[in-house]
Design a protein around this motif. Structure first.
Motif, PDB file in Angstrom:
ATOM      1  N   MET A 127       0.833  -1.192   0.000  1.00  0.00           N
ATOM      2  CA  MET A 127       0.000   0.000   0.000  1.00  0.00           C
ATOM      3  C   MET A 127       0.875   1.253   0.000  1.00  0.00           C
ATOM      4  O   MET A 127       2.038   1.217   0.354  1.00  0.00           O
ATOM      5  CB  MET A 127      -0.903   0.021   1.231  1.00  0.00           C
ATOM      6  N   ASN A 128       0.274   2.318  -0.335  1.00  0.00           N
ATOM      7  CA  ASN A 128       0.959   3.606  -0.416  1.00  0.00           C
ATOM      8  C   ASN A 128       0.515   4.469   0.765  1.00  0.00           C
ATOM      9  O   ASN A 128      -0.371   5.315   0.635  1.00  0.00           O
ATOM     10  CB  ASN A 128       0.608   4.262  -1.754  1.00  0.00           C
ATOM     11  N   GLU A 129       1.126   4.218   1.910  1.00  0.00           N
ATOM     12  CA  GLU A 129       0.686   4.853   3.147  1.00  0.00           C
ATOM     13  C   GLU A 129       0.867   6.370   3.123  1.00  0.00           C
ATOM     14  O   GLU A 129       0.025   7.101   3.643  1.00  0.00           O
ATOM     15  CB  GLU A 129       1.399   4.253   4.355  1.00  0.00           C
ATOM     16  N   PHE A 130       1.953   6.850   2.516  1.00  0.00           N
ATOM     17  CA  PHE A 130       2.156   8.298   2.464  1.00  0.00           C
ATOM     18  C   PHE A 130       0.989   8.973   1.744  1.00  0.00           C
ATOM     19  O   PHE A 130       0.392   9.933   2.256  1.00  0.00           O
ATOM     20  CB  PHE A 130       3.474   8.659   1.777  1.00  0.00           C
ATOM     21  N   GLU A 131       0.657   8.487   0.561  1.00  0.00           N
ATOM     22  CA  GLU A 131      -0.431   9.067  -0.223  1.00  0.00           C
ATOM     23  C   GLU A 131      -1.768   8.945   0.510  1.00  0.00           C
ATOM     24  O   GLU A 131      -2.578   9.873   0.510  1.00  0.00           O
ATOM     25  CB  GLU A 131      -0.506   8.419  -1.602  1.00  0.00           C
ATOM     26  N   SER A 132      -1.983   7.799   1.135  1.00  0.00           N
ATOM     27  CA  SER A 132      -3.215   7.593   1.907  1.00  0.00           C
ATOM     28  C   SER A 132      -3.334   8.638   3.008  1.00  0.00           C
ATOM     29  O   SER A 132      -4.401   9.237   3.210  1.00  0.00           O
ATOM     30  CB  SER A 132      -3.232   6.193   2.527  1.00  0.00           C
ATOM     31  N   SER A 133      -2.240   8.875   3.720  1.00  0.00           N
ATOM     32  CA  SER A 133      -2.277   9.827   4.829  1.00  0.00           C
ATOM     33  C   SER A 133      -2.493  11.255   4.332  1.00  0.00           C
ATOM     34  O   SER A 133      -3.153  12.051   5.005  1.00  0.00           O
ATOM     35  CB  SER A 133      -1.012   9.731   5.679  1.00  0.00           C
ATOM     36  N   VAL A 134      -1.964  11.583   3.158  1.00  0.00           N
ATOM     37  CA  VAL A 134      -2.176  12.924   2.594  1.00  0.00           C
ATOM     38  C   VAL A 134      -3.664  13.134   2.316  1.00  0.00           C
ATOM     39  O   VAL A 134      -4.238  14.161   2.692  1.00  0.00           O
ATOM     40  CB  VAL A 134      -1.345  13.133   1.310  1.00  0.00           C
ATOM     41  N   ILE A 135      -4.307  12.177   1.670  1.00  0.00           N
ATOM     42  CA  ILE A 135      -5.732  12.301   1.369  1.00  0.00           C
ATOM     43  C   ILE A 135      -6.545  12.400   2.656  1.00  0.00           C
ATOM     44  O   ILE A 135      -7.407  13.277   2.794  1.00  0.00           O
ATOM     45  CB  ILE A 135      -6.231  11.133   0.506  1.00  0.00           C
ATOM     46  N   ARG A 136      -6.279  11.522   3.604  1.00  0.00           N
ATOM     47  CA  ARG A 136      -7.051  11.539   4.857  1.00  0.00           C
ATOM     48  C   ARG A 136      -6.875  12.869   5.599  1.00  0.00           C
ATOM     49  O   ARG A 136      -7.837  13.424   6.141  1.00  0.00           O
ATOM     50  CB  ARG A 136      -6.653  10.362   5.737  1.00  0.00           C
ATOM     51  N   ARG A 137      -5.654  13.392   5.611  1.00  0.00           N
ATOM     52  CA  ARG A 137      -5.397  14.674   6.273  1.00  0.00           C
ATOM     53  C   ARG A 137      -6.123  15.812   5.560  1.00  0.00           C
ATOM     54  O   ARG A 137      -6.748  16.660   6.198  1.00  0.00           O
ATOM     55  CB  ARG A 137      -3.898  14.948   6.333  1.00  0.00           C
ATOM     56  N   LEU A 138      -6.048  15.830   4.231  1.00  0.00           N
ATOM     57  CA  LEU A 138      -6.739  16.873   3.482  1.00  0.00           C
ATOM     58  C   LEU A 138      -8.244  16.819   3.706  1.00  0.00           C
ATOM     59  O   LEU A 138      -8.907  17.859   3.793  1.00  0.00           O
ATOM     60  CB  LEU A 138      -6.433  16.758   1.987  1.00  0.00           C
ATOM     61  N   MET A 139      -8.798  15.615   3.799  1.00  0.00           N
ATOM     62  CA  MET A 139     -10.245  15.487   3.992  1.00  0.00           C
ATOM     63  C   MET A 139     -10.689  15.980   5.371  1.00  0.00           C
ATOM     64  O   MET A 139     -11.849  16.329   5.555  1.00  0.00           O
ATOM     65  CB  MET A 139     -10.687  14.036   3.776  1.00  0.00           C
ATOM     66  N   LYS A 140      -9.787  16.039   6.331  1.00  0.00           N
ATOM     67  CA  LYS A 140     -10.111  16.578   7.660  1.00  0.00           C
ATOM     68  C   LYS A 140     -10.070  18.106   7.671  1.00  0.00           C
ATOM     69  O   LYS A 140     -10.617  18.727   8.578  1.00  0.00           O
ATOM     70  CB  LYS A 140      -9.133  16.047   8.707  1.00  0.00           C
ATOM     71  N   ASP A 141      -9.416  18.694   6.681  1.00  0.00           N
ATOM     72  CA  ASP A 141      -9.223  20.140   6.613  1.00  0.00           C
ATOM     73  C   ASP A 141     -10.431  20.783   5.934  1.00  0.00           C
ATOM     74  O   ASP A 141     -10.712  20.503   4.769  1.00  0.00           O
ATOM     75  CB  ASP A 141      -7.953  20.441   5.823  1.00  0.00           C
ATOM     76  N   PRO A 142     -11.167  21.650   6.642  1.00  0.00           N
ATOM     77  CA  PRO A 142     -12.352  22.281   6.032  1.00  0.00           C
ATOM     78  C   PRO A 142     -12.014  23.172   4.847  1.00  0.00           C
ATOM     79  O   PRO A 142     -12.896  23.518   4.063  1.00  0.00           O
ATOM     80  CB  PRO A 142     -12.980  23.077   7.179  1.00  0.00           C
ATOM     81  N   GLY A 143     -10.756  23.539   4.675  1.00  0.00           N
ATOM     82  CA  GLY A 143     -10.345  24.378   3.556  1.00  0.00           C
ATOM     83  C   GLY A 143     -10.080  23.606   2.279  1.00  0.00           C
ATOM     84  O   GLY A 143      -9.842  24.201   1.226  1.00  0.00           O
ATOM     85  N   THR A 144     -10.124  22.289   2.356  1.00  0.00           N
ATOM     86  CA  THR A 144      -9.857  21.468   1.175  1.00  0.00           C
ATOM     87  C   THR A 144     -11.052  21.517   0.223  1.00  0.00           C
ATOM     88  O   THR A 144     -12.189  21.371   0.631  1.00  0.00           O
ATOM     89  CB  THR A 144      -9.566  20.015   1.576  1.00  0.00           C
ATOM     90  N   ARG A 145     -10.739  21.726  -1.057  1.00  0.00           N
ATOM     91  CA  ARG A 145     -11.774  21.716  -2.090  1.00  0.00           C
ATOM     92  C   ARG A 145     -11.800  20.345  -2.757  1.00  0.00           C
ATOM     93  O   ARG A 145     -10.769  19.801  -3.112  1.00  0.00           O
ATOM     94  CB  ARG A 145     -11.505  22.792  -3.144  1.00  0.00           C
ATOM     95  N   LEU A 146     -12.989  19.819  -2.925  1.00  0.00           N
ATOM     96  CA  LEU A 146     -13.208  18.550  -3.612  1.00  0.00           C
ATOM     97  C   LEU A 146     -13.937  18.868  -4.908  1.00  0.00           C
ATOM     98  O   LEU A 146     -15.048  19.407  -4.887  1.00  0.00           O
ATOM     99  CB  LEU A 146     -14.040  17.621  -2.726  1.00  0.00           C
TER     100      LEU A 146
END
Length: 99
Positions: free
Chosen positions: A1-20
Motif C-alpha cells: 500500500m501507499n501509506e504516504f499518499e493515503s495519509s495525505v488524502i485523509r489529512r486533506l479530507m479533515k481540513d475544512p479548507g480542502t476543495r473537492l
C-alpha cells in the motif's frame, strides 16, 4: 500500500479548507450510473488506503479505496494538489460490480 499518499488524502479530507472537485466524467456519468453520492465519495476518502499510484497521460493519479456509507467497496481515482488543498475526483468504481 501507499501509506504516504493515503495519509495525505485523509489529512486533506479533515481540513475544512480542502476543495473537492468532480470531473464531468465522474459527476455526470459514473456517479449517476453507479448510484454514488458526494457523501459516499467523502466517506471513502476520509478513511481510504491508496492501492495504486500511476501516471495517466500527464496526470499522477492515486487510486483511493474504502467502503462508502452503506459499506460498499469503492475505488476513487483522484488527483491531489496538497499545496492548494485540492482533490479532483476523476471517476468512481464500484468494486462489487462489473460496470
Amino acid at each position: 500500500m501507499n501509506e504516504f499518499e493515503s495519509s495525505v488524502i485523509r489529512r486533506l479530507m479533515k481540513d475544512p479548507g480542502t476543495r473537492l472537485i468532480f470531473s464531468p466524467h465522474a459527476e455526470r456519468a459514473r456517479m449517476v450510473e453507479r448510484d454514488v453520492t458526494e457523501n459516499d465519495v467523502r466517506t471513502v476518502l476520509k478513511k481510504c488506503r491508496v492501492s495504486l499510484v500511476e501516471w495517466r497521460g500527464s496526470a499522477l493519479v492515486w487510486n483511493a479505496e474504502s467502503n462508502d456509507i452503506d459499506g460498499r467497496p469503492l475505488r476513487i481515482p483522484v488527483m491531489v494538489n496538497e499545496t492548494n488543498k485540492l482533490i479532483v475526483v476523476r471517476t468512481v468504481i464500484d468494486l462489487t460490480s462489473n460496470n
